[in-house]
Motif scaffolding. Structure first.
Motif, PDB file in Angstrom:
ATOM      1  N   LEU A  68       8.280  -2.856  -0.022  1.00 22.97           N
ATOM      2  CA  LEU A  68       6.839  -2.978  -0.515  1.00 22.97           C
ATOM      3  C   LEU A  68       5.893  -3.856   0.558  1.00 22.97           C
ATOM      4  N   LEU A  69       4.975  -2.960   1.129  1.00 25.33           N
ATOM      5  CA  LEU A  69       3.951  -3.689   2.173  1.00 25.33           C
ATOM      6  C   LEU A  69       2.894  -3.979   1.415  1.00 25.33           C
ATOM      7  N   LEU A  70       2.598  -5.561   1.592  1.00 18.60           N
ATOM      8  CA  LEU A  70       1.360  -6.045   1.220  1.00 18.60           C
ATOM      9  C   LEU A  70       0.487  -6.416   2.240  1.00 18.60           C
ATOM     10  N   GLY A  71      -0.867  -6.062   2.342  1.00 17.62           N
ATOM     11  CA  GLY A  71      -2.042  -6.395   2.997  1.00 17.62           C
ATOM     12  C   GLY A  71      -2.914  -7.404   2.353  1.00 17.62           C
ATOM     13  N   HIS A  82      12.757  -5.142  -0.451  1.00 16.75           N
ATOM     14  CA  HIS A  82      12.374  -5.783   1.037  1.00 16.75           C
ATOM     15  C   HIS A  82      10.634  -5.899   0.920  1.00 16.75           C
ATOM     16  N   ILE A  83      10.329  -6.863   0.762  1.00 12.16           N
ATOM     17  CA  ILE A  83       9.075  -7.340   0.796  1.00 12.16           C
ATOM     18  C   ILE A  83       8.661  -7.345   2.336  1.00 12.16           C
ATOM     19  N   PHE A  84       7.507  -6.752   2.703  1.00 16.50           N
ATOM     20  CA  PHE A  84       7.066  -6.923   4.090  1.00 16.50           C
ATOM     21  C   PHE A  84       5.210  -7.517   3.704  1.00 16.50           C
ATOM     22  N   THR A  85       4.803  -8.231   4.533  1.00 22.48           N
ATOM     23  CA  THR A  85       3.439  -8.517   4.426  1.00 22.48           C
ATOM     24  C   THR A  85       2.747  -8.965   5.656  1.00 22.48           C
ATOM     25  N   THR A 107       2.797   0.755  -0.343  1.00 19.60           N
ATOM     26  CA  THR A 107       1.786  -0.183   0.521  1.00 19.60           C
ATOM     27  C   THR A 107       0.693  -0.611  -0.608  1.00 19.60           C
ATOM     28  N   TYR A 108       0.293  -1.712  -0.919  1.00 21.79           N
ATOM     29  CA  TYR A 108      -0.959  -2.215  -1.802  1.00 21.79           C
ATOM     30  C   TYR A 108      -1.710  -3.084  -0.835  1.00 21.79           C
ATOM     31  N   GLY A 109      -2.889  -2.840  -0.796  1.00 17.58           N
ATOM     32  CA  GLY A 109      -3.883  -3.876  -0.163  1.00 17.58           C
ATOM     33  C   GLY A 109      -3.833  -3.657   1.275  1.00 17.58           C
ATOM     34  N   TYR A 110      -2.928  -2.637   1.781  1.00 18.76           N
ATOM     35  CA  TYR A 110      -2.792  -2.434   3.367  1.00 18.76           C
ATOM     36  C   TYR A 110      -3.960  -1.410   3.676  1.00 18.76           C
ATOM     37  N   GLY A 111      -4.786  -1.749   4.598  1.00 14.03           N
ATOM     38  CA  GLY A 111      -5.695  -0.897   4.887  1.00 14.03           C
ATOM     39  C   GLY A 111      -5.345   0.376   6.173  1.00 14.03           C
ATOM     40  N   PHE A 112      -4.269   0.308   6.455  1.00 13.31           N
ATOM     41  CA  PHE A 112      -3.938   1.222   7.628  1.00 13.31           C
ATOM     42  C   PHE A 112      -4.552   0.903   8.808  1.00 13.31           C
TER      43      PHE A 112
END
Length: 427
Positions: A47-50, A184-187, A323-328
């Motif tokens: 999970l990738l959080l922005g 695995h959480i990434f932020t 991905t959630y809230g990640y703007g690339f």
């Protein structure tokens, strides 16, 4: 794929563009929730959080999201050139307008050159960078404080509390069967909202920090996990429930680098700006990427380890990245995600508030060109964390019970439909 719509739903290779999803929630849920339930039970899940994650929870709590726009440098010499360079970097990465990271990168590069030349403008730029970093730290702490204050405040209309939304969102991903690898959480965020969510949910975090008083960052990561042995059992140790791996790709508000040591301080969530753990010289102690005012060693450490964790976690077969809230808007992150999609069994789920104004997501999707490996939930409705939690994300604590109940009712219905002869009784 057409992107000139307010809402885009792409599931299983099929694309829909609902015009009014708020009034189609029941029908959409029947499509989205089972699909996500299956996707989230992949062998590997990340999970990738922005910044949109913090913004969403802040809105639920009635708080004030931190702005990444940043401020100027107080009229330092050649500030216009620094702003122009920051704008060029933002444009090159497809980010659009320059944010605080772009400005700090440009200013730090200029400061490095001024120090090499022994220029008299160096002290002014050093002080300006310190001021911008201090202001950013205060803004992040203020956002944490508003979230903390509003976490248990009831909404004006009926609905779950911000605390419940935060925990439910995290548990939708973290509740996995024991045969699957840990979440695995990434932020890319600097705040501690994920850590706070894990505390509230009773989750245990495994990261590269080791120690109790001043946890220190370690480059050796030997697949550490948590297990237990059931009382009286002779079998292999079982996985302890409620464990996640966690990596902050751009550093954290409470990381410090002193005397060639990277460690985590005891800065409370939403601490007052006068707290003693708030650094007086942030450019020399706070890890914020990219920050070229640090020496070469700090520039490569710990980010080489952090991004190695990211690439090794997602670039493997049968992996799903959400991905959630990640703007690339970070090329160094996008490259790794694009490499992941070259593995045919991987899958990418993008949940985002919208595709405008810079259409970075559409550019990324067009670049990778693998629609069969993508799931998209894009738009103000699908990107609303409250809507996701209430309607679309799977409820892992309830689903196993629902499945068992359905199986039991199905068996009972089958038995009831049989005749006595079928059951071996007398007619």
């Amino acid at each position: 794929m057409h992107w000139n719509h307010d809402h885009i739903l792409h599931l299983g290779g099929e694309t829909a563009t609902p015009t009014d999803p708020a009034n189609e929630t029941a029908a959409l849920r029947k499509r989205i929730e089972p699909w996500l339930s299956a996707v989230f039970q992949a062998e590997h899940l990340s999970l990738l959080l922005g910044n949109g994650f913090t913004t969403g929870i802040a809105n639920c709590a009635g708080g004030t999201p931190v702005s990444m726009a940043g401020t100027g440098f107080g009229g330092c010499p050649n500030e216009d050139k620094v702003e122009a360079h920051a704008a060029d970097m933002a444009k090159a990465t497809g980010r659009g307008d320059a944010n605080i990271e772009d400005r700090l990168t440009a200013a730090s590069s200029l400061l490095s050159g001024l120090k090499i030349l022994g220029h008299t403008d160096a002290p002014a730029w050093r002080a300006a960078i310190e001021s911008v970093l201090s202001g950013f730290i205060k803004d992040v702490l203020a956002t944490e404080k508003t979230i903390l204050d509003g976490m248990d405040t009831p909404r004006p209309t009926a609905g779950p509390l911000a605390r419940e939304i935060l925990i439910s969102f995290l548990m939708s991903f973290a509740s996995r069967s024991a045969s699957r690898e840990r979440l695995h959480i990434f932020t890319t965020n600097y705040d501690r909202l994920v850590e706070k969510a894990c505390d509230l949910a009773g989750m245990r975090i495994v990261d590269r920090f080791v120690g109790a008083v001043e946890p220190e960052f370690r480059s050796s990561r030997l697949r550490v996990d948590m297990h237990y042995t059931a009382p009286g059992g002779r079998a292999e140790p079982r996985h302890l429930e409620g464990v996640v791996h966690f990596t902050k790709l751009h550093g954290s508000l409470d990381w410090r680098y002193e005397q060639r040591r990277l460690f985590r301080t005891g800065l409370p969530f939403g601490a007052d700006q006068t707290h003693p753990a708030v650094p007086s010289n942030p450019s020399q102690s706070v890890i914020i990427y990219p920050n070229s005012v640090k020496d070469v060693e700090t520039g490569s450490y710990p980010y080489a380890d952090l991004f190695r964790d990211f690439s090794s976690a997602i670039c493997q077969p049968n992996n799903v990245l959400v991905t959630y809230g990640y703007g690339f808007g970070d090329d160094h992150v996008n490259r790794i995600i694009a490499d992941m999609l070259t593995i045919p069994s991987t899958h990418l789920v993008i949940m985002a508030w919208g595709i405008k104004p810079h259409e970075r997501i559409s550019n990324f999707v067009a670049q990778v060109g693998r629609p069969q490996q993508l799931t998209l939930l894009i738009g103000e409705h699908f990107g609303d964390i409250r809507q996701l939690v209430e309607h679309y994300l799977p409820k892992p604590a309830i689903d196993p019970l629902t499945i068992r109940m359905s199986e039991l009712l199905e068996r009972r219905g089958t038995i009831a439909a049989r005749t006595p002869e079928d059951l071996g009784g007398a007619s």
